[in-house]
Design a protein around this motif. Structure first.
Motif, PDB file in Angstrom:
ATOM      1  N   GLU A   2       0.851  -1.188   0.000  1.00 53.69           N
ATOM      2  CA  GLU A   2       0.000   0.000   0.000  1.00 53.69           C
ATOM      3  C   GLU A   2       0.881   1.230   0.000  1.00 53.69           C
ATOM      4  O   GLU A   2       1.877   1.291   0.724  1.00 53.69           O
ATOM      5  CB  GLU A   2      -0.920   0.007   1.217  1.00 53.69           C
ATOM      6  N   TYR A   3       0.501   2.190  -0.841  1.00 53.54           N
ATOM      7  CA  TYR A   3       1.276   3.424  -0.927  1.00 53.54           C
ATOM      8  C   TYR A   3       0.348   4.537  -1.391  1.00 53.54           C
ATOM      9  O   TYR A   3      -0.602   4.301  -2.150  1.00 53.54           O
ATOM     10  CB  TYR A   3       2.440   3.247  -1.917  1.00 53.54           C
ATOM     11  N   SER A   4       0.621   5.737  -0.956  1.00 57.62           N
ATOM     12  CA  SER A   4      -0.198   6.882  -1.325  1.00 57.62           C
ATOM     13  C   SER A   4       0.110   7.330  -2.755  1.00 57.62           C
ATOM     14  O   SER A   4       1.276   7.599  -3.076  1.00 57.62           O
ATOM     15  CB  SER A   4       0.090   8.036  -0.358  1.00 57.62           C
ATOM     16  N   PRO A   5      -0.902   7.412  -3.616  1.00 56.51           N
ATOM     17  CA  PRO A   5      -0.664   7.917  -4.973  1.00 56.51           C
ATOM     18  C   PRO A   5      -0.050   9.320  -4.973  1.00 56.51           C
ATOM     19  O   PRO A   5       0.845   9.606  -5.762  1.00 56.51           O
ATOM     20  CB  PRO A   5      -2.052   7.923  -5.613  1.00 56.51           C
ATOM     21  N   LYS A   6      -0.502  10.195  -4.077  1.00 61.52           N
ATOM     22  CA  LYS A   6       0.029  11.559  -4.006  1.00 61.52           C
ATOM     23  C   LYS A   6       1.514  11.543  -3.657  1.00 61.52           C
ATOM     24  O   LYS A   6       2.308  12.291  -4.223  1.00 61.52           O
ATOM     25  CB  LYS A   6      -0.737  12.387  -2.968  1.00 61.52           C
ATOM     26  N   GLU A   7       1.906  10.686  -2.703  1.00 64.70           N
ATOM     27  CA  GLU A   7       3.318  10.576  -2.327  1.00 64.70           C
ATOM     28  C   GLU A   7       4.131  10.000  -3.492  1.00 64.70           C
ATOM     29  O   GLU A   7       5.252  10.441  -3.761  1.00 64.70           O
ATOM     30  CB  GLU A   7       3.475   9.708  -1.081  1.00 64.70           C
ATOM     31  N   PHE A   8       3.561   9.030  -4.205  1.00 63.41           N
ATOM     32  CA  PHE A   8       4.223   8.455  -5.372  1.00 63.41           C
ATOM     33  C   PHE A   8       4.459   9.538  -6.423  1.00 63.41           C
ATOM     34  O   PHE A   8       5.565   9.664  -6.971  1.00 63.41           O
ATOM     35  CB  PHE A   8       3.376   7.310  -5.950  1.00 63.41           C
ATOM     36  N   TYR A   9       3.442  10.357  -6.701  1.00 67.75           N
ATOM     37  CA  TYR A   9       3.579  11.422  -7.692  1.00 67.75           C
ATOM     38  C   TYR A   9       4.613  12.464  -7.251  1.00 67.75           C
ATOM     39  O   TYR A   9       5.384  12.969  -8.065  1.00 67.75           O
ATOM     40  CB  TYR A   9       2.239  12.110  -7.964  1.00 67.75           C
ATOM     41  N   SER A  10       4.620  12.778  -5.974  1.00 72.05           N
ATOM     42  CA  SER A  10       5.583  13.746  -5.454  1.00 72.05           C
ATOM     43  C   SER A  10       7.018  13.253  -5.650  1.00 72.05           C
ATOM     44  O   SER A  10       7.883  13.992  -6.122  1.00 72.05           O
ATOM     45  CB  SER A  10       5.294  14.011  -3.973  1.00 72.05           C
ATOM     46  N   ARG A  11       7.255  11.992  -5.306  1.00 71.79           N
ATOM     47  CA  ARG A  11       8.596  11.423  -5.473  1.00 71.79           C
ATOM     48  C   ARG A  11       8.972  11.327  -6.949  1.00 71.79           C
ATOM     49  O   ARG A  11      10.114  11.595  -7.327  1.00 71.79           O
ATOM     50  CB  ARG A  11       8.666  10.039  -4.836  1.00 71.79           C
ATOM     51  N   LEU A  12       8.005  10.950  -7.767  1.00 71.16           N
ATOM     52  CA  LEU A  12       8.270  10.806  -9.194  1.00 71.16           C
ATOM     53  C   LEU A  12       8.560  12.159  -9.836  1.00 71.16           C
ATOM     54  O   LEU A  12       9.470  12.286 -10.660  1.00 71.16           O
ATOM     55  CB  LEU A  12       7.101  10.115  -9.897  1.00 71.16           C
ATOM     56  N   LYS A  13       7.820  13.176  -9.453  1.00 73.90           N
ATOM     57  CA  LYS A  13       8.066  14.523  -9.989  1.00 73.90           C
ATOM     58  C   LYS A  13       9.481  14.978  -9.640  1.00 73.90           C
ATOM     59  O   LYS A  13      10.206  15.498 -10.501  1.00 73.90           O
ATOM     60  CB  LYS A  13       7.035  15.514  -9.443  1.00 73.90           C
TER      61      LYS A  13
END
Length: 194
Positions: free
Chosen positions: A48-59
């Motif tokens: 489980e992982y937060s999509p928002k946190e994933f996008y932040s790290r990816l950005k």
């Protein structure tokens, strides 16, 4: 009683019609259509992982490579028609290429996908629809060149390596198995399709 009706001069009417025609043509010709170049997806089970946190790290990872004139933003894309719900994606746009990344919870896992799209102008699409010789003319005016294919491949490789790095970083110490080599490979569309 003076019944005077004002009729605008023809010069004013031509200006109004001209402005309307200009705005209509600009709207039509500024639109773009997108062609699929490649895609990729994976599901990380029991994670489980937060999509928002994933996008932040990816950005952050995408910006760290120093690619100039890249635009990275979160966008809402409809799941279906106008009245459907929207999903949030991370979109990286560079030149005529659009890279849409999805990170979403799915069951007990975390699903990640991306799509790389070419943006074709409406002018190219309209030219290709001319009967008998439109396809030939569009190919001559807007050829698929090595440069265009290489540019798309560079952008895809850059973005895919960023996605994989973020996946490796967030799963490394959580006991989740690493992706296999076959799970890491993108699926190319028919890049020579006309």
């Amino acid at each position: 009683m003076n019944n005077f009706i004002y009729y605008p001069s023809w010069n004013v009417m031509y200006i109004v019609y001209g402005i309307f025609a200009f705005l209509l043509l600009r709207l039509i010709f500024s639109k773009t259509l997108k062609s699929y170049h490649s895609k990729w997806n994976t599901l990380i089970d029991n994670f489980e992982y937060s999509p928002k946190e994933f996008y932040s790290r990816l950005k952050t990872e995408l910006e760290s490579h120093g690619i100039t004139k890249i635009k990275i933003e979160e966008v809402y894309i409809k799941e279906g028609g106008v009245m459907s719900h929207s999903r949030i994606y991370l979109r990286a746009t560079w030149k005529d290429y659009q890279y849409d990344i999805c990170g979403a919870k799915f069951g007990k896992g975390f699903f990640i996908s991306w799509w790389l799209l070419y943006k074709d102008s409406i002018v190219k699409i309209l030219i290709s629809k001319i009967p008998f010789f439109g396809t030939w003319l569009a190919q001559k005016l807007y050829p698929i060149t090595y440069f265009r294919i290489d540019s798309a491949s560079m952008f895809m490789t850059y973005a895919q390596s960023s996605v994989l790095k973020v996946i490796d970083d967030i799963t490394k110490n959580k006991g989740v198995r690493a992706l296999t080599e076959s799970e890491r490979k993108p699926m190319l569309g028919d890049i020579f399709k006309r």
